[in-house]
Scaffold this motif. Structure first.
Motif, PDB file in Angstrom:
ATOM      1  N   ALA A 182     -64.925   8.740 -16.491  1.00  0.00           N
ATOM      2  CA  ALA A 182     -65.230   8.062 -14.888  1.00  0.00           C
ATOM      3  C   ALA A 182     -63.934   6.325 -14.777  1.00  0.00           C
ATOM      4  N   ASN A 183     -63.553   5.848 -14.113  1.00  0.00           N
ATOM      5  CA  ASN A 183     -63.026   5.111 -13.742  1.00  0.00           C
ATOM      6  C   ASN A 183     -64.630   4.261 -12.926  1.00  0.00           C
ATOM      7  N   ILE A 184     -65.330   3.481 -13.587  1.00  0.00           N
ATOM      8  CA  ILE A 184     -66.608   2.853 -13.003  1.00  0.00           C
ATOM      9  C   ILE A 184     -66.191   1.273 -13.158  1.00  0.00           C
ATOM     10  N   ARG A 185     -65.710   0.509 -11.899  1.00  0.00           N
ATOM     11  CA  ARG A 185     -65.763  -1.158 -12.081  1.00  0.00           C
ATOM     12  C   ARG A 185     -66.120  -1.537 -10.939  1.00  0.00           C
ATOM     13  N   LEU A 186     -65.767  -3.529 -10.937  1.00  0.00           N
ATOM     14  CA  LEU A 186     -65.546  -4.090 -10.953  1.00  0.00           C
ATOM     15  C   LEU A 186     -65.094  -4.855 -10.063  1.00  0.00           C
ATOM     16  N   THR A 187     -64.812  -5.084  -8.632  1.00  0.00           N
ATOM     17  CA  THR A 187     -63.944  -6.273  -8.242  1.00  0.00           C
ATOM     18  C   THR A 187     -64.153  -7.218  -7.437  1.00  0.00           C
ATOM     19  N   ARG A 188     -63.326  -8.019  -7.694  1.00  0.00           N
ATOM     20  CA  ARG A 188     -64.003  -9.329  -6.395  1.00  0.00           C
ATOM     21  C   ARG A 188     -62.236  -9.927  -5.957  1.00  0.00           C
ATOM     22  N   PHE A 189     -62.222 -11.033  -5.011  1.00  0.00           N
ATOM     23  CA  PHE A 189     -61.463 -11.493  -4.583  1.00  0.00           C
ATOM     24  C   PHE A 189     -62.100 -13.167  -5.156  1.00  0.00           C
ATOM     25  N   PRO A 190     -61.515 -14.024  -5.878  1.00  0.00           N
ATOM     26  CA  PRO A 190     -62.008 -15.518  -5.599  1.00  0.00           C
ATOM     27  C   PRO A 190     -61.397 -16.002  -4.783  1.00  0.00           C
ATOM     28  N   ILE A 191     -61.950 -17.774  -4.535  1.00  0.00           N
ATOM     29  CA  ILE A 191     -61.332 -18.509  -3.992  1.00  0.00           C
ATOM     30  C   ILE A 191     -61.708 -19.640  -4.884  1.00  0.00           C
ATOM     31  N   ASN A 192     -60.758 -20.578  -4.722  1.00  0.00           N
ATOM     32  CA  ASN A 192     -61.097 -21.806  -5.908  1.00  0.00           C
ATOM     33  C   ASN A 192     -60.653 -22.863  -5.401  1.00  0.00           C
ATOM     34  N   LEU A 193     -61.220 -24.246  -5.065  1.00  0.00           N
ATOM     35  CA  LEU A 193     -60.535 -25.311  -4.592  1.00  0.00           C
ATOM     36  C   LEU A 193     -60.839 -26.190  -5.798  1.00  0.00           C
ATOM     37  N   LEU A 194     -60.609 -27.019  -5.953  1.00  0.00           N
ATOM     38  CA  LEU A 194     -60.731 -27.766  -7.821  1.00  0.00           C
ATOM     39  C   LEU A 194     -59.492 -28.972  -6.928  1.00  0.00           C
ATOM     40  N   GLY A 195     -60.590 -30.385  -7.467  1.00  0.00           N
ATOM     41  CA  GLY A 195     -59.745 -31.326  -7.374  1.00  0.00           C
ATOM     42  C   GLY A 195     -59.486 -31.487  -9.475  1.00  0.00           C
ATOM     43  N   TYR A 196     -58.796 -32.314  -9.397  1.00  0.00           N
ATOM     44  CA  TYR A 196     -58.126 -32.787 -10.456  1.00  0.00           C
ATOM     45  C   TYR A 196     -58.083 -34.272 -11.294  1.00  0.00           C
ATOM     46  N   TYR A 197     -58.480 -34.782 -12.491  1.00  0.00           N
ATOM     47  CA  TYR A 197     -58.268 -36.164 -12.872  1.00  0.00           C
ATOM     48  C   TYR A 197     -57.564 -35.881 -14.179  1.00  0.00           C
ATOM     49  N   LYS A 198     -56.134 -36.512 -14.070  1.00  0.00           N
ATOM     50  CA  LYS A 198     -55.141 -36.545 -15.088  1.00  0.00           C
ATOM     51  C   LYS A 198     -55.138 -37.408 -16.000  1.00  0.00           C
ATOM     52  N   ILE A 199     -55.913 -37.017 -17.056  1.00  0.00           N
ATOM     53  CA  ILE A 199     -56.446 -37.455 -18.843  1.00  0.00           C
ATOM     54  C   ILE A 199     -54.573 -38.664 -18.900  1.00  0.00           C
ATOM     55  N   ASN A 200     -53.493 -37.814 -19.142  1.00  0.00           N
ATOM     56  CA  ASN A 200     -52.538 -38.031 -19.199  1.00  0.00           C
ATOM     57  C   ASN A 200     -51.586 -36.902 -18.909  1.00  0.00           C
ATOM     58  N   GLU A 201     -50.256 -36.472 -19.592  1.00  0.00           N
ATOM     59  CA  GLU A 201     -49.456 -35.784 -19.223  1.00  0.00           C
ATOM     60  C   GLU A 201     -49.859 -34.361 -19.649  1.00  0.00           C
ATOM     61  N   ASP A 202     -50.189 -34.233 -20.723  1.00  0.00           N
ATOM     62  CA  ASP A 202     -50.722 -33.354 -20.832  1.00  0.00           C
ATOM     63  C   ASP A 202     -52.387 -32.238 -20.645  1.00  0.00           C
ATOM     64  N   PHE A 203     -53.013 -33.225 -20.358  1.00  0.00           N
ATOM     65  CA  PHE A 203     -54.712 -33.159 -20.051  1.00  0.00           C
ATOM     66  C   PHE A 203     -54.348 -33.537 -18.946  1.00  0.00           C
ATOM     67  N   ARG A 204     -56.152 -32.072 -18.371  1.00  0.00           N
ATOM     68  CA  ARG A 204     -56.841 -32.678 -16.939  1.00  0.00           C
ATOM     69  C   ARG A 204     -57.970 -32.166 -17.608  1.00  0.00           C
ATOM     70  N   LEU A 205     -58.925 -32.682 -16.183  1.00  0.00           N
ATOM     71  CA  LEU A 205     -60.180 -32.003 -16.463  1.00  0.00           C
ATOM     72  C   LEU A 205     -59.934 -31.442 -14.500  1.00  0.00           C
ATOM     73  N   GLY A 206     -61.226 -30.697 -14.560  1.00  0.00           N
ATOM     74  CA  GLY A 206     -61.160 -30.539 -12.968  1.00  0.00           C
ATOM     75  C   GLY A 206     -62.619 -29.884 -12.442  1.00  0.00           C
ATOM     76  N   ALA A 207     -62.784 -30.082 -11.407  1.00  0.00           N
ATOM     77  CA  ALA A 207     -64.130 -29.583 -10.529  1.00  0.00           C
ATOM     78  C   ALA A 207     -64.148 -29.012  -8.864  1.00  0.00           C
ATOM     79  N   GLY A 208     -64.718 -27.802  -9.310  1.00  0.00           N
ATOM     80  CA  GLY A 208     -64.469 -28.098  -7.801  1.00  0.00           C
ATOM     81  C   GLY A 208     -65.419 -26.849  -7.537  1.00  0.00           C
ATOM     82  N   LEU A 209     -65.659 -26.308  -6.299  1.00  0.00           N
ATOM     83  CA  LEU A 209     -65.759 -24.670  -5.332  1.00  0.00           C
ATOM     84  C   LEU A 209     -65.214 -23.431  -5.466  1.00  0.00           C
ATOM     85  N   THR A 210     -66.027 -22.589  -5.088  1.00  0.00           N
ATOM     86  CA  THR A 210     -65.560 -21.648  -5.988  1.00  0.00           C
ATOM     87  C   THR A 210     -66.553 -20.701  -4.854  1.00  0.00           C
TER      88      THR A 210
END
Length: 192
Positions: free
Chosen positions: A98-126
């Motif tokens: 059987a080929n039972i499946r769930l498919t979808r197309f996620p659309i994301n828009l997030l704003g990020y705060y860059k803690i430094n060059e390596d680390f980031r925190l993001g929050a937004g809508l999907t």
């Protein structure tokens, strides 16, 4: 939905073409973004029982995905950036017949705060569009819908832990959780 997908694709391609002709040397600008990952969680939507024993649970939030989009930097706000993506998320069962499946197309828009060059925190809508459950003749097919949800990320360089809070609705207006946690891998071009 097709017009939104077409518009986002066009914007990404236009931004990528303009960036490939010149290098970004000052803060600010846009980059092409490629992302892939896996997510787990959500309410159980199906349990498949195998003939040789054992079972597999399919959950509304689980699946692997790939996405493309853009990363946008602000010239005067060096600690902030935006990311927008359009992707394809897929999960199937391990059944051989059987080929039972769930498919979808996620659309994301997030704003990020860059803690430094390596680390980031993001929050937004999907939002998840064109959500299709295919039962392959074993269970009925279903088209589902979602409203707006939230997405959080904590990233280090090219890897991030993610949390998505979103609900799906079926044709009878029954709402169920597709909340998920996951790991995402992302790369931007050009690199500098």
């Amino acid at each position: 939905m097709k017009s939104i997908f077409t518009l986002l694709s066009l914007l990404v391609l236009i931004n990528y073409e303009s960036l490939s002709a010149q290098q970004i040397t000052a803060p600010g600008g846009a980059k092409f973004l490629v992302e892939a990952g896996g997510e787990f969680g959500g309410e159980e939507i199906l349990t498949v029982y195998f003939e040789e024993g054992g079972d597999q649970k399919m959950r509304a939030g689980q699946g692997g995905y790939a996405a493309v989009g853009g990363e946008f930097h602000f010239k005067d706000l060096k600690s902030f950036m935006l990311r927008g993506t359009v992707g394809f998320k897929y999960v199937t069962t391990a059944a051989d017949n059987a080929n039972i499946r769930l498919t979808r197309f996620p659309i994301n828009l997030l704003g990020y705060y860059k803690i430094n060059e390596d680390f980031r925190l993001g929050a937004g809508l999907t939002t998840h569009q064109l959500i299709r459950f295919k039962g392959d003749g074993f269970v009925p097919d279903a088209d589902l819908s979602s409203g707006l949800g939230g997405r959080l990320e904590f990233g280090w360089r090219w890897v991030a832990l993610t949390y998505t809070a979103i609900n799906y609705k079926n044709e009878f207006d029954y709402s169920f959780s597709a909340h998920s946690i996951g790991v995402a891998f992302s790369f931007t071009f050009p690199q500098n």
